[in-house]
Design a protein around this motif. Structure first.
Motif, short mmCIF file in Angstrom:
data_model
loop_
_atom_site.label_atom_id
_atom_site.label_comp_id
_atom_site.label_asym_id
_atom_site.label_seq_id
_atom_site.Cartn_x
_atom_site.Cartn_y
_atom_site.Cartn_z
N VAL A 278 0.85 -1.19 0.00
CA VAL A 278 0.00 0.00 0.00
C VAL A 278 0.89 1.23 0.00
N VAL A 279 0.32 2.36 -0.38
CA VAL A 279 1.09 3.60 -0.40
C VAL A 279 1.58 3.91 1.01
N HIS A 280 2.87 4.19 1.13
CA HIS A 280 3.47 4.51 2.42
C HIS A 280 2.95 5.85 2.91
N HIS A 281 2.78 5.97 4.22
CA HIS A 281 2.22 7.20 4.79
C HIS A 281 3.04 8.45 4.46
N SER A 282 4.32 8.29 4.24
CA SER A 282 5.18 9.45 3.95
C SER A 282 4.91 10.07 2.58
N VAL A 283 4.16 9.39 1.75
CA VAL A 283 3.88 9.87 0.39
C VAL A 283 2.79 10.94 0.38
N TYR A 284 1.86 10.85 1.31
CA TYR A 284 0.72 11.78 1.29
C TYR A 284 1.14 13.25 1.40
N PRO A 285 2.10 13.62 2.26
CA PRO A 285 2.53 15.01 2.26
C PRO A 285 3.12 15.46 0.91
N ILE A 286 3.76 14.55 0.22
CA ILE A 286 4.30 14.87 -1.12
C ILE A 286 3.14 15.12 -2.08
N TRP A 287 2.10 14.31 -1.98
CA TRP A 287 0.92 14.52 -2.83
C TRP A 287 0.22 15.82 -2.47
N PHE A 288 0.18 16.17 -1.18
CA PHE A 288 -0.41 17.45 -0.78
C PHE A 288 0.37 18.61 -1.40
N GLU A 289 1.69 18.50 -1.40
CA GLU A 289 2.53 19.53 -2.01
C GLU A 289 2.26 19.62 -3.51
N ALA A 290 2.13 18.48 -4.16
CA ALA A 290 1.81 18.47 -5.60
C ALA A 290 0.48 19.17 -5.85
N ALA A 291 -0.48 18.94 -4.98
CA ALA A 291 -1.80 19.58 -5.12
C ALA A 291 -1.69 21.09 -4.91
N ARG A 292 -0.86 21.53 -3.94
CA ARG A 292 -0.66 22.98 -3.72
C ARG A 292 -0.02 23.61 -4.94
#
Length: 138
Positions: free
Chosen positions: A19-33
């Motif tokens: 499954v996607v590692h929890h550390s990836v979500y902040p990177i995705w949030f940055e991509a969304a910003r």
């Protein structure tokens, strides 16, 4: 304005449990910003060229369901609160195929100069502040 950013899960973003590692979500949030600022017409490169920085002060993320390699994820961003000194953003990440909520979170940022001294965005960059203020109300 709400902004949707589509991300396809890469193999390197998954962990031993597949499954996607929890550390990836902040990177995705940055991509969304980054995507949001582009859509707003005021990309990060322009902001930084004007001497403005947006450092992260707080990150919160609640995990609901796991994403897997090959899933397409929609990261939805909305402005929660804007002040001349701060920006609060809300995110949700959903699997595109079934709409399942994967994670939801928030970030808090300060508007600063290059020395990380807090600034008044409304005074220093009124055009950007007005754009964001108009979008935060929607």
């Amino acid at each position: 304005m709400k902004s949707d950013t589509e991300i396809v899960v890469r193999y390197a973003e998954t962990d031993q449990m597949k499954v996607v590692h929890h550390s990836v979500y902040p990177i995705w949030f940055e991509a969304a910003r980054t995507d949001y600022m582009e859509k707003l017409g005021y990309p990060y490169a322009r902001i930084e060229k004007e001497g403005i920085m947006l450092p992260l002060a707080r990150l919160q993320c609640d995990f609901r369901e796991g994403a897997r390699y090959g899933d397409t994820v929609l990261v939805k961003l909305s402005i929660k609160k804007l002040t001349p000194a701060r920006l609060e953003i809300k995110y949700t990440a959903h699997r595109k195929s079934d709409g399942a909520l994967l994670a939801e979170g928030e970030t808090l940022h300060a508007w600063t100069d290059h020395n990380l001294k807090v600034i008044n965005l409304k005074k220093l960059a009124p055009e950007l502040y007005k754009l964001m203020e108009n979008e935060a109300e929607k």
